[in-house]
Design a protein around this motif. Structure first.
Motif, PDB file in Angstrom:
ATOM      1  N   ARG A  30       0.845  -1.193   0.000  1.00 27.57           N
ATOM      2  CA  ARG A  30       0.000   0.000   0.000  1.00 27.57           C
ATOM      3  C   ARG A  30       0.886   1.252   0.000  1.00 27.57           C
ATOM      4  O   ARG A  30       2.043   1.210   0.418  1.00 27.57           O
ATOM      5  CB  ARG A  30      -0.919   0.027   1.227  1.00 27.57           C
ATOM      6  CG  ARG A  30      -2.034   1.062   1.075  1.00 27.57           C
ATOM      7  CD  ARG A  30      -2.904   1.232   2.297  1.00 27.57           C
ATOM      8  NE  ARG A  30      -3.900   2.281   2.042  1.00 27.57           N
ATOM      9  CZ  ARG A  30      -4.627   2.891   2.966  1.00 27.57           C
ATOM     10  NH1 ARG A  30      -4.478   2.568   4.238  1.00 27.57           N
ATOM     11  NH2 ARG A  30      -5.482   3.828   2.630  1.00 27.57           N
ATOM     12  N   TYR A 286      -5.938  -0.190  -0.629  1.00 29.35           N
ATOM     13  CA  TYR A 286      -6.353  -1.082   0.459  1.00 29.35           C
ATOM     14  C   TYR A 286      -7.449  -2.050   0.022  1.00 29.35           C
ATOM     15  O   TYR A 286      -7.563  -3.163   0.543  1.00 29.35           O
ATOM     16  CB  TYR A 286      -6.825  -0.271   1.664  1.00 29.35           C
ATOM     17  CG  TYR A 286      -8.123   0.474   1.441  1.00 29.35           C
ATOM     18  CD1 TYR A 286      -9.361  -0.135   1.640  1.00 29.35           C
ATOM     19  CD2 TYR A 286      -8.111   1.803   1.020  1.00 29.35           C
ATOM     20  CE1 TYR A 286     -10.544   0.544   1.417  1.00 29.35           C
ATOM     21  CE2 TYR A 286      -9.285   2.494   0.803  1.00 29.35           C
ATOM     22  CZ  TYR A 286     -10.502   1.862   1.004  1.00 29.35           C
ATOM     23  OH  TYR A 286     -11.667   2.541   0.778  1.00 29.35           O
ATOM     24  N   VAL A 308      -9.372  -2.250   7.188  1.00 30.46           N
ATOM     25  CA  VAL A 308      -8.561  -1.480   6.243  1.00 30.46           C
ATOM     26  C   VAL A 308      -7.118  -1.484   6.733  1.00 30.46           C
ATOM     27  O   VAL A 308      -6.848  -1.139   7.892  1.00 30.46           O
ATOM     28  CB  VAL A 308      -9.068  -0.028   6.136  1.00 30.46           C
ATOM     29  CG1 VAL A 308      -8.157   0.801   5.234  1.00 30.46           C
ATOM     30  CG2 VAL A 308     -10.504  -0.001   5.613  1.00 30.46           C
ATOM     31  N   ASN A 343       1.149  -5.035   8.901  1.00 28.58           N
ATOM     32  CA  ASN A 343       0.231  -3.909   8.899  1.00 28.58           C
ATOM     33  C   ASN A 343       1.008  -2.644   9.237  1.00 28.58           C
ATOM     34  O   ASN A 343       1.470  -2.457  10.355  1.00 28.58           O
ATOM     35  CB  ASN A 343      -0.894  -4.125   9.916  1.00 28.58           C
ATOM     36  CG  ASN A 343      -2.038  -3.151   9.725  1.00 28.58           C
ATOM     37  OD1 ASN A 343      -2.356  -2.800   8.582  1.00 28.58           O
ATOM     38  ND2 ASN A 343      -2.653  -2.725  10.808  1.00 28.58           N
TER      39      ASN A 343
END
Length: 469
Positions: A30, A286, A308, A343
């Motif tokens: 991302r 995402y 998300v 993450n």
């Protein structure tokens, strides 16, 4: 005795790890921190640049110079044939990819001596120029507020829209009305008051989230307690998961299907080139993470996979083997795939973790299993995408079915069919024959006749045809 056994087991484990060789990897990443979607066009911030650069440095330490170094990859000076980097036509995603690459392959100072003896030094301390190829999937995604805005797949849009008719959506939309009303002053008019609702849960969360990071003051800030911010995030997670994946109608997860096809294509290239291809990197939004998580049953591992992902998050697919690679590239039976996810920004102090795929319990699966499982939902061809999406225009026009046959089949693809060139010549002759036949009928019925140039010169009326007396 127990300690001896434990030490022996640890030694065996260390030996097994030492024998492992990473043959290639594929990262889906991302973008970094950016300006809010509600104030498009969005831009990568200095913080976002730092996040993706740091991530690039980590993956350099993992795959280019560390214990998990990809077999045979160039460590310092990039060899472009070993690398494939992709991002949609999107400023935030393209710039994030370039920032990542600066961390992955930092400048290498080089001096070249020309034939005339002149020395030329590479500019910008030897900044390495690595192309970022564009892909259609996700174009303009960071300027769009709705998850499917970047998709041209009609059936995916229809599937996502059906979420707004679901009981789950209606229930949350109703129960959160008062909560969103309390947030209106904090939005500071970025969107209209009536748009501050669960229907726009992600845009509302995104606006507040960016403001919390960058703004020194926010209107109605006393209402933005930790509990409120957590609720904003939780509602946005539920909203976007409902749009990105549904077990009974997975067509809305088309972004994950396309990613699966791209992963398979690159992994197969690694194998078919006997390891000449080594490292695939793609930057995206995402939504693709969430769609793929659902398709790969990662929500069964943890509920965290239904939310998300943070800025600069990354998931990785490692192709590795425990076989001896000195004698050549291993065969398919000796190949395995491992899935890792982090993450947020990966670093040497916060590394990705391994998770089991497809609802299983193993941290690695055989290449055959990985390929078979992904093929259950992967989109690998344009025709397959057109069929699933129900699109008929543009590049999909060639695959529109008519009376049970595709356009390609109707135009002829067998050895006995005539080629377009031959068909064109025959068509021209047929047209000429029709014109001449029509002229003959006209002359016969109307009493016309042809007159030569010589006859005209002898005083025949100035017409190539004339009626009979």
């Amino acid at each position: 005795m127990k300690s001896v056994v434990a030490l022996s087991a640890l030694s065996m484990l260390a030996g097994a790890e030492a024998a492992e060789t990473v043959l290639g990897a594929y990262i889906f990443h991302r973008h970094g921190d950016r300006t809010p979607k509600a104030l498009a066009p969005t831009n990568l911030t200095a913080l976002g640049y730092e996040q993706v650069y740091t991530s690039g440095q980590y993956y350099r330490s993992r795959y280019l110079s560390g214990e998990s170094k990809i077999h045979g990859i160039n460590e310092d000076e990039v060899k472009l044939s070993q690398l494939q980097v992709q991002a949609p036509v999107d400023n935030v995603l393209q710039n994030s990819a370039m920032g990542f690459l600066q961390g992955l392959y930092p400048p290498v100072q080089t001096v070249q001596t020309l034939a005339n003896g002149q020395s030329v030094q590479a500019p910008m301390d030897g900044y390495q120029l690595i192309p970022v190829n564009t892909i259609e999937t996700g174009s303009g995604s960071e300027d769009n507020g709705w998850l499917q805005d970047a998709s041209s797949c009609q059936n995916a849009k229809t599937s996502s829209n059906s979420y707004f008719d679901s009981e789950a959506y209606k229930s949350l939309a109703s129960s959160s009305k008062d909560f969103y009303s309390s947030i209106v002053p904090s939005m500071n008019g970025v969107v209209s008051d009536e748009q501050v609702s669960f229907k726009n849960a992600y845009v509302v969360y995104d606006t507040i989230h960016v403001a919390e990071i960058h703004n020194s003051s926010i209107p109605n800030s006393e209402a933005l307690t930790n509990t409120t911010l957590t609720q904003l995030r939780t509602l946005a997670d539920a909203h976007e998961w409902g749009l990105a994946y549904n077990a009974s109608d997975n067509m809305r997860a088309v972004a994950g299907m396309q990613l699966a096809g791209e992963i398979l294509e690159y992994m197969n290239n690694i194998i078919s080139t006997s390891g000449s291809k080594k490292f695939g990197i793609q930057f995206g939004a995402y939504a693709t993470f969430m769609s793929f998580f659902g398709l790969a049953d990662l929500q069964k591992v943890s509920d965290d996979f239904t939310g998300v992902v943070d800025y600069a998050s990354s998931m990785v697919f490692e192709l590795f083997t425990n076989a001896d690679v000195d004698s050549g590239f291993p065969n398919g039976d000796d190949l395995q795939v491992r899935f890792l996810f982090h993450n947020g920004t990966a670093s040497n102090t916060s590394e990705p973790s391994v998770f089991p795929l497809f609802g299983g319990s193993e941290n690695a699966v055989s290449w055959t299993t990985f390929q078979d499982k992904l093929n259950e939902f992967a989109i690998t061809t344009t025709e397959q995408w057109c069929t699933k999406c129900g699109n008929t225009a543009g590049s999909c026009a060639a695959f529109v079915k008519d009376n049970g046959a595709t356009t390609a089949q109707q135009s002829g693809n067998g050895s006995s069919d005539m080629s377009p060139a031959v068909g064109g010549v025959i068509g021209a002759f047929v047209t000429l024959a029709v014109v001449l036949g029509s002229l003959a009928v006209l002359m016969l019925v109307g009493g016309f006749r042809l007159v030569s140039k010589k006859a005209l010169q002898r005083g025949v009326p100035q017409s190539s045809v004339e009626p009979k007396a």
